[in-house]
Design a protein around this motif. Structure first.
Motif, PDB file in Angstrom:
ATOM      1  N   TYR A 549       0.811  -1.213   0.000  1.00  0.00           N
ATOM      2  CA  TYR A 549       0.000   0.000   0.000  1.00  0.00           C
ATOM      3  C   TYR A 549       0.846   1.265   0.000  1.00  0.00           C
ATOM      4  N   LEU A 550       2.033   1.184   0.584  1.00  0.00           N
ATOM      5  CA  LEU A 550       2.856   2.377   0.721  1.00  0.00           C
ATOM      6  C   LEU A 550       3.862   2.469  -0.410  1.00  0.00           C
ATOM      7  N   GLY A 551       4.054   3.664  -0.924  1.00  0.00           N
ATOM      8  CA  GLY A 551       5.053   3.846  -1.947  1.00  0.00           C
ATOM      9  C   GLY A 551       6.066   4.899  -1.581  1.00  0.00           C
ATOM     10  N   ASP A 552       5.987   5.445  -0.367  1.00  0.00           N
ATOM     11  CA  ASP A 552       6.854   6.526   0.057  1.00  0.00           C
ATOM     12  C   ASP A 552       7.805   6.007   1.125  1.00  0.00           C
ATOM     13  N   ASN A 553       9.118   5.919   0.808  1.00  0.00           N
ATOM     14  CA  ASN A 553      10.086   5.415   1.773  1.00  0.00           C
ATOM     15  C   ASN A 553      10.166   6.278   3.017  1.00  0.00           C
ATOM     16  N   LEU A 554       9.914   7.579   2.867  1.00  0.00           N
ATOM     17  CA  LEU A 554       9.923   8.472   4.024  1.00  0.00           C
ATOM     18  C   LEU A 554       8.915   8.008   5.063  1.00  0.00           C
ATOM     19  N   LEU A 555       7.703   7.683   4.615  1.00  0.00           N
ATOM     20  CA  LEU A 555       6.669   7.240   5.540  1.00  0.00           C
ATOM     21  C   LEU A 555       7.008   5.886   6.148  1.00  0.00           C
ATOM     22  N   LEU A 556       7.546   4.985   5.340  1.00  0.00           N
ATOM     23  CA  LEU A 556       7.895   3.661   5.847  1.00  0.00           C
ATOM     24  C   LEU A 556       8.951   3.745   6.936  1.00  0.00           C
ATOM     25  N   HIS A 557       9.991   4.525   6.680  1.00  0.00           N
ATOM     26  CA  HIS A 557      11.062   4.647   7.657  1.00  0.00           C
ATOM     27  C   HIS A 557      10.567   5.313   8.932  1.00  0.00           C
ATOM     28  N   ASN A 558       9.757   6.353   8.798  1.00  0.00           N
ATOM     29  CA  ASN A 558       9.246   7.043   9.981  1.00  0.00           C
ATOM     30  C   ASN A 558       8.319   6.152  10.786  1.00  0.00           C
ATOM     31  N   VAL A 587      -3.402   5.467  29.461  1.00  0.00           N
ATOM     32  CA  VAL A 587      -2.364   6.376  29.022  1.00  0.00           C
ATOM     33  C   VAL A 587      -2.119   6.088  27.541  1.00  0.00           C
ATOM     34  N   PHE A 588      -1.798   7.106  26.757  1.00  0.00           N
ATOM     35  CA  PHE A 588      -1.691   6.899  25.312  1.00  0.00           C
ATOM     36  C   PHE A 588      -0.621   7.811  24.722  1.00  0.00           C
ATOM     37  N   ALA A 589      -0.225   7.465  23.500  1.00  0.00           N
ATOM     38  CA  ALA A 589       0.690   8.292  22.725  1.00  0.00           C
ATOM     39  C   ALA A 589       0.342   8.153  21.255  1.00  0.00           C
ATOM     40  N   ALA A 590       0.539   9.214  20.483  1.00  0.00           N
ATOM     41  CA  ALA A 590       0.301   9.203  19.040  1.00  0.00           C
ATOM     42  C   ALA A 590       1.430   9.977  18.376  1.00  0.00           C
ATOM     43  N   THR A 591       1.877   9.489  17.230  1.00  0.00           N
ATOM     44  CA  THR A 591       3.007  10.103  16.544  1.00  0.00           C
ATOM     45  C   THR A 591       2.622  10.538  15.143  1.00  0.00           C
ATOM     46  N   ASP A 592       3.430  11.453  14.592  1.00  0.00           N
ATOM     47  CA  ASP A 592       3.128  11.901  13.232  1.00  0.00           C
ATOM     48  C   ASP A 592       3.523  10.870  12.193  1.00  0.00           C
ATOM     49  N   GLY A 593       4.181   9.791  12.623  1.00  0.00           N
ATOM     50  CA  GLY A 593       4.447   8.695  11.717  1.00  0.00           C
ATOM     51  C   GLY A 593       3.259   7.777  11.521  1.00  0.00           C
ATOM     52  N   GLY A 594       2.201   7.964  12.324  1.00  0.00           N
ATOM     53  CA  GLY A 594       0.968   7.200  12.128  1.00  0.00           C
ATOM     54  C   GLY A 594       0.657   6.193  13.206  1.00  0.00           C
ATOM     55  N   ILE A 595       1.425   6.154  14.316  1.00  0.00           N
ATOM     56  CA  ILE A 595       1.205   5.190  15.385  1.00  0.00           C
ATOM     57  C   ILE A 595       0.317   5.787  16.461  1.00  0.00           C
ATOM     58  N   THR A 596      -0.701   5.054  16.890  1.00  0.00           N
ATOM     59  CA  THR A 596      -1.488   5.382  18.079  1.00  0.00           C
ATOM     60  C   THR A 596      -1.402   4.200  19.031  1.00  0.00           C
ATOM     61  N   ARG A 597      -0.870   4.413  20.239  1.00  0.00           N
ATOM     62  CA  ARG A 597      -0.676   3.342  21.227  1.00  0.00           C
ATOM     63  C   ARG A 597      -1.446   3.663  22.484  1.00  0.00           C
ATOM     64  N   VAL A 598      -2.325   2.770  22.892  1.00  0.00           N
ATOM     65  CA  VAL A 598      -3.132   2.934  24.105  1.00  0.00           C
ATOM     66  C   VAL A 598      -2.739   1.839  25.083  1.00  0.00           C
ATOM     67  N   PHE A 599      -2.514   2.234  26.337  1.00  0.00           N
ATOM     68  CA  PHE A 599      -2.110   1.286  27.389  1.00  0.00           C
ATOM     69  C   PHE A 599      -3.002   1.496  28.613  1.00  0.00           C
ATOM     70  N   PRO A 600      -3.462   0.400  29.255  1.00  0.00           N
ATOM     71  CA  PRO A 600      -3.231  -1.011  28.943  1.00  0.00           C
ATOM     72  C   PRO A 600      -4.060  -1.466  27.737  1.00  0.00           C
TER      73      PRO A 600
END
Length: 977
Positions: A549-558, A587-600
């Motif tokens: 789905y991805l064609g942009d190496n910048l996004l993949l690496h980030n 508690v949660f974190a979200a990044t501009d690389g596209g990750i959203t992590r919710v704990f627990p």
């Protein structure tokens, strides 16, 4: 009170930093700085690159329209078989067996080869279409048809000024009056945003149907809607005086005022039921000999008047005469004036064959929001032939244009937008899928800086400007804008100051073992990991799937960089914390690389926020603001009634992680927690009290005691609130208010909210939403009987033309022209579930006040007092202070000394706009640069002729009896029995 606010600030700062791991996350980014670099965004380079890509896309579609088409006409008679393997043909006409239609079905079959060749050269082409002037539409590729409410007409005349004339004489009534109203409504629908229009009514004198439209106004969606509503409420009275009507029309069209106008074709259209006056002296004064204004006349309804004067008026002024005897004749006769306007275009030849792009609209065949490029097709078989055969068109989905923008490099709150010469947006994040044109200043919150940016873009000037603008918070952003090559579209780019840099990860060494099968795929997929409790190996396995789905190496690496950073945050900070002891649900974190992590992980199952960070409200607000942003689930007073029980409510608290590396600052992530409302309300009351957490030395104070009251011990007498920057309740010491958390504070305590606004703690900004949908209001004049049912009398058969037209409409158009009836009924005001409307929106935001303030609210006009004691105070003391490093206002107030007080209640919900209140000054725009309104070779001899013939009286009586028979036959049978 200041001491309580300080305790709240310290507790929030200490606990939130400790649990979210904000400092630790900054350290992780510093540890991994060898794996990425911070690159500078150049707004000028970005917008120019996007402009080139979009221009290239538009030019590729333009080529499909410029293919030569042989427009030879083959007149045939008889039957013909139609094979539609590749294209689908729609007939928007009432006479499908007419030779002219069969002829067009025949010669347009050659278009299949053109469509196929175009698709072969450009595989991204969507719908290709040819629409003929006689009603045949051929689509490629063939697809099941989902009919829209309206079929848009091509703008055959680039600039047309239309003044509609409407007769309101007392002779007009019943069916004729309905025909006139519906005809005017249909005529308005043929106008585009490049046109200017006014609608007037006249009897002994003339005036505008919309009093606040004193001059010609732009024929945009909003103004046409206002005209339609005014026309449908008109009443007939008085006698007809053509001179007053035409004088009013010419003075509006020919005056030299500064009011904007199209400055090309000028037209007068008069709808009447007949008259004897030719008003020749008016034409001699205003229009002859140059005849710069065309006059179209419409004889409406069934009558015995001599129509010769109407025919003469049209023919003497380069116009056309039409007859509208019935509902079925409205659509075609209110559109055929386009053929007359098209004559100079045809005679202009190649100069007039220009591609025009429509405004954004919702595609009827499922493409979503699209724009369409159109080009006229002329009949050039003879010098005397001045007909436009039809229009070629190709569609471009707005999503295709969006793919040309570097979303990641712009950040969550950066965006591109495009406008046309009218200032309407082609591309904008606030453009919703509604059938309405939206001005750039209505898509944003209007201010003088944006007005100037809009003007410079319409003038085709490139530039860059940094402004401080109001969105939902005060923020600085850089606006860069250029013109798209060879197209009347203008592209702009908005880049917040914190998005002037972006992270570029370099993880080539770590992912060499992963081979991607598809090196470049045009679509972009962002990773949505709510509960990644896995190692890097699992992520690399997912990488194979993502590569498709991805064609942009910048996004993949980030993406992989962010995954490692979030994993370390979880291991080093979150796993070592017992969230329950702090009163946190997650508690949660979200990044501009596209990750959203919710704990627990369990909390992720009930996570209601958008997992894509760039689409999440908390993420975008945290970037725009400093400190911790509190947000409660939005609620209304209606929600409180429907769900009085207070379940576990989570208050979202988030903050942006800002890092500086090599002197370059960036906000690559947002972290936060979800507060347990009940637990933190108890803590809030303790922090705003006169004792510590161990509750030793607590004194209960009352209003008449010498000691100071507090928010815990004196909750019966003292109101304590935390309110966010938008005026919504976050926390309260009143247990009855717990199920009001998330409501606009004026719905909780209207008198207190008024005091805060009146003392400048809150400011407000009102704006218009032109894309709103409201419940349809039924026409108050509508009766209980179904609309559209008309029982004719003998008088209605005086002219047999009515009978033949009505019969054809009833029989033939049932299957082919059902859209006509639906549109006309809708114009009459029949109920439907929704209607478009303009709403006034009010947004509140905290002012720049930072100190603590005391307010004495005077309630001297109170009623229904709780006590009749003369010593009862009718004032109350209010304290308010900003909680530093948050978006919260801490408010402490005495309870009201009485139940009600005559104070204005501030409204947050939207309300519908009154169109004639404070009419805005016309906005700057530019019409098309070319005009085809006159040609000396034009043949004006064909200007319309009416004809009719009368049946015998015996025929009329027989038809009347046949019509009445179904209604009276049951009564006759009952009498016989």
């Amino acid at each position: 009170m200041i001491h309580w606010a300080g305790r709240i600030e310290k507790e929030l700062e200490k606990v939130l930093q400790h649990v979210t791991g904000t400092q630790q996350m900054r350290s992780i980014y510093n540890e991994k700085k060898s794996q990425f670099e911070i690159k500078r965004n150049n707004p000028k380079d970005l917008v120019e690159r996007v402009a080139r890509d979009i221009s290239k896309l538009l030019n590729s579609k333009r080529k499909a329209l410029e293919c030569p088409l042989a427009a030879q006409v083959f007149w045939i008679h008889g039957d013909i078989k139609i094979y539609m393997k590749l294209t689908i043909v729609f007939l928007f006409v009432c006479f499908p067996t007419a030779p002219v239609i069969l002829n067009e079905l025949n010669w347009t079959q050659a278009l299949e080869r053109v469509f196929i060749e175009n698709r072969r050269e450009d595989s991204s082409l969507r719908w290709q279409v040819f629409g003929s002037a006689t009603g045949v539409t051929r689509y490629y590729p063939a697809t099941p048809w989902r009919a829209p409410n309206k079929i848009d007409l091509p703008q055959v005349s680039p600039l047309s000024v239309l003044l509609l004339r409407f007769c309101r004489s007392g002779s007009v009534s019943g069916l004729t009056l309905k025909l006139m109203k519906t005809s005017v409504v249909e005529m308005l629908d043929t106008l585009s945003d490049d046109d200017y229009v006014n609608v007037a009514r006249f009897n002994e004198k003339a005036d505008a149907v919309v009093p606040c439209f004193r001059t010609l106004v732009q024929a945009n969606v909003r103004n046409k809607k206002i005209f339609k509503e005014a026309v449908m409420h008109m009443q007939a009275k008085g006698t007809t005086d053509y001179k007053s009507g035409f004088t009013f029309a010419f003075e509006q069209l020919l005056n030299e005022s500064s009011a904007p106008r199209a400055n090309c074709n000028k037209m007068i259209m008069m709808f009447t039921d007949g008259g004897e006056d030719r008003a020749q002296e008016i034409f001699e004064k205003y229009n002859w000999p140059n005849k710069t204004v065309r006059v179209f006349t419409f004889s409406v309804g069934q009558h015995n008047y001599d129509v010769t004067p109407l025919q003469w008026i049209a023919c003497a002024n380069k116009g056309y005469y039409f007859e509208i005897p019935s509902i079925g004749a409205i659509r075609i006769n209110t559109q055929e004036y386009l053929d007359v306007l098209g004559r100079p275009m045809v005679l202009a030849g190649p100069k007039a064959k220009q591609v025009q792009w429509t405004n954004v609209y919702q595609d009827a065949l499922g493409l979503g929001l699209v724009i369409t490029g159109t080009m006229p097709v002329f009949n050039l078989t003879a010098d005397t032939n001045q007909l436009i055969l039809g229009v070629m068109g190709v569609d471009i989905a707005i999503n295709e244009i969006k793919k040309k923008t570097p979303t990641y490099r712009l950040g969550a709150n950066g965006y591109t937008f495009a406008i046309d010469p009218n200032g309407y947006v082609l591309l904008h994040p606030n453009l919703r899928p509604k059938p309405v044109t939206l001005d750039f200043l209505d898509a944003e919150l209007e201010d003088s800086n944006k007005e100037e940016i809009r003007r410079q873009m319409i003038d085709g000037r490139s530039g860059q400007r940094k402004i401080k603008t109001l969105i939902k918070s005060v923020d600085e952003a850089s606006h860069q804008y250029v013109r798209l090559n060879h197209d009347p579209k203008y592209l702009g780019l908005v880049l917040p100051t914190y998005s002037e840099n972006h992270i570029k990860a370099n993880l080539s060494d770590q992912i060499l073992q992963v081979q991607c099968k598809y090196p470049r795929i045009p679509s972009i997929l962002r990773m949505r990991c709510l509960h990644l409790n896995v190692d890097m190996t699992y992520i690399l396995c997912w990488f194979l799937i993502i590569c498709s789905y991805l064609g942009d190496n910048l996004l993949l690496h980030n993406l992989i960089l962010d995954t490692g950073i979030i994993r370390q945050l979880v291991d080093k900070v979150w796993k070592n914390k017992d969230l329950n002891t702090y009163g946190f649900l997650a508690v949660f974190a979200a990044t501009d690389g596209g990750i959203t992590r919710v704990f627990p992980n369990k909390a992720a199952e009930t996570w209601e926020e958008d997992p894509e960070p760039f689409n999440a409200s908390y993420y975008r607000r945290s970037l725009d603001n400093k400190g911790y942003i509190f947000r409660a689930p939005y609620r209304t007073a209606r929600d409180e009634l429907l769900n009085p029980e207070n379940d576990t409510i989570g208050i979202l608290v988030s903050t942006a992680v800002e890092i500086t590396i090599g002197g370059k600052a960036i906000k690559p992530a947002v972290v936060g927690v979800k507060l347990d409302l009940e637990a933190w309300t108890d803590k809030f009351k303790i922090l705003a009290s006169n004792h510590t957490d161990n509750r030793q030395g607590s004194n209960t104070c009352g209003p008449n005691r010498g000691c100071e009251m507090d928010c815990e011990a004196n909750s019966d007498d003292l109101l304590c609130y935390l309110i966010d920057d938008g005026g919504f309740l976050i926390m309260s010491n009143q247990k009855d208010d717990w199920n009001k958390v998330g409501m606009f504070f004026s719905d909780v305590d209207p008198y207190l909210m008024y005091a805060l606004y009146n003392n400048s703690f809150y400011n407000r900004k009102q704006s218009f939403d032109y894309q709103s949908v409201c419940e349809r209001m039924p026409n108050s004049e509508a009766g209980a009987a179904p609309r559209g049912v008309f029982v004719p009398t003998i008088a209605d058969f005086v002219n047999l033309a009515w009978w033949t037209s009505a019969a054809v409409t009833s029989v033939t158009c049932v299957s082919l022209c059902s859209g006509d009836a639906a549109d006309e009924v809708d114009a009459e005001g029949i109920d439907s579930k929704e209607r478009s409307c303009v709403m006034i929106q009010t947004q509140y935001y905290l002012s720049n006040l930072s100190s603590s303030y005391n307010i004495l609210q005077d309630c001297g006009n109170c009623s229904s007092c709780l006590s009749l004691s003369l010593s009862l105070s009718l004032c109350r003391l209010i304290h308010a202070k900003r909680i530093n490093n948050t978006n919260l206002l801490f408010v402490v107030a005495e309870k009201m000394p009485c139940n009600t007080c005559e104070i204005e209640k501030l409204e947050f919900p939207v309300k519908e706009e009154n169109p004639c209140e404070e009419m805005a000054v016309a906005r700057y725009r530019k019409g098309p640069s070319t005009c085809f309104d006159n040609n000396v070779a034009e043949n004006t001899s064909d200007c319309g002729r009416g004809h009719s013939f009368r049946p015998s009286l015996y025929t009329l009586l027989l038809i009347q009896l046949l019509l009445l028979y179904p209604a009276v036959s049951p009564h006759i049978l009952s009498l016989l029995h």
